[in-house]
Design a protein around this motif. Structure first.
Motif, PDB file in Angstrom:
ATOM      1  N   GLU A 148      57.976  -7.407  33.670  1.00 57.02           N
ATOM      2  CA  GLU A 148      58.218  -6.023  33.289  1.00 57.02           C
ATOM      3  C   GLU A 148      59.483  -5.941  32.434  1.00 57.02           C
ATOM      4  N   ILE A 149      59.344  -5.423  31.235  1.00 49.94           N
ATOM      5  CA  ILE A 149      60.486  -5.231  30.353  1.00 49.94           C
ATOM      6  C   ILE A 149      61.141  -3.891  30.665  1.00 49.94           C
ATOM      7  N   ASN A 150      60.327  -2.852  30.701  1.00 46.18           N
ATOM      8  CA  ASN A 150      60.801  -1.511  31.029  1.00 46.18           C
ATOM      9  C   ASN A 150      59.611  -0.742  31.592  1.00 46.18           C
ATOM     10  N   ASP A 151      59.841   0.016  32.663  1.00 44.98           N
ATOM     11  CA  ASP A 151      58.712   0.704  33.283  1.00 44.98           C
ATOM     12  C   ASP A 151      58.488   2.113  32.751  1.00 44.98           C
ATOM     13  N   ARG A 152      59.412   2.640  31.980  1.00 44.08           N
ATOM     14  CA  ARG A 152      59.249   3.999  31.473  1.00 44.08           C
ATOM     15  C   ARG A 152      59.828   4.100  30.062  1.00 44.08           C
ATOM     16  N   VAL A 153      59.034   3.722  29.081  1.00 43.50           N
ATOM     17  CA  VAL A 153      59.443   3.817  27.679  1.00 43.50           C
ATOM     18  C   VAL A 153      58.891   5.117  27.124  1.00 43.50           C
ATOM     19  N   ASN A 165      55.578  10.397  31.712  1.00 45.38           N
ATOM     20  CA  ASN A 165      56.960  10.019  31.415  1.00 45.38           C
ATOM     21  C   ASN A 165      57.095   8.851  30.450  1.00 45.38           C
ATOM     22  N   ASN A 177      60.494   5.984  21.697  1.00 39.26           N
ATOM     23  CA  ASN A 177      61.099   4.650  21.681  1.00 39.26           C
ATOM     24  C   ASN A 177      60.088   3.513  21.545  1.00 39.26           C
ATOM     25  N   GLY A 219      54.760   1.633  30.544  1.00 40.89           N
ATOM     26  CA  GLY A 219      55.447   0.424  30.965  1.00 40.89           C
ATOM     27  C   GLY A 219      55.212  -0.672  29.954  1.00 40.89           C
ATOM     28  N   VAL A 220      56.247  -1.412  29.642  1.00 33.60           N
ATOM     29  CA  VAL A 220      56.135  -2.517  28.697  1.00 33.60           C
ATOM     30  C   VAL A 220      56.237  -3.817  29.484  1.00 33.60           C
ATOM     31  N   TYR A 221      55.176  -4.621  29.396  1.00 37.08           N
ATOM     32  CA  TYR A 221      55.104  -5.900  30.092  1.00 37.08           C
ATOM     33  C   TYR A 221      54.846  -6.994  29.073  1.00 37.08           C
ATOM     34  N   TYR A 251      60.574  -0.716  20.409  1.00 39.71           N
ATOM     35  CA  TYR A 251      60.149  -1.888  21.172  1.00 39.71           C
ATOM     36  C   TYR A 251      59.196  -2.749  20.350  1.00 39.71           C
TER      37      TYR A 251
END
Length: 87
Positions: A47-52, A37, A56, A40-42, A60
């Motif tokens: 955690e910035i977003n767990d499902r990029v 899916n 997209n 994750g962006v950390y 980022y």
């Protein structure tokens, strides 16, 4: 502002710039190497977003590059004021 504090702020901003740019480069290097899916962006353990989604990830990365540019400009401005005031 105290000159010592200005130096510390400038160094902290420069370090933050390097960290932001490295995160942007890391995201940019993922390319299409994403499974499931998304990723994750950390940043700095947060955690910035767990499902990029794969589509997209460049957005980022560009966001991290722009944030790095902003902190770099703030650091340069602070150092310029410090150096001009000392002369």
């Amino acid at each position: 502002m105290n000159p010592k504090i200005r130096w510390l702020v400038s160094i902290a901003l420069a370090l933050f710039t390097v960290l932001l740019m490295l995160e942007g480069l890391q995201l940019w290097s993922y390319g299409s190497d994403v499974d499931g899916n998304g990723i994750g962006v950390y940043f700095l353990g947060l955690e910035i977003n767990d499902r990029v989604l794969e589509a997209n990830i460049p957005t980022y990365a560009i966001g991290f590059f722009i944030a790095g540019l902003c902190t770099w400009l703030m650091s340069i401005t602070n150092l310029t004021k410090l150096l001009l005031k000392s002369t």
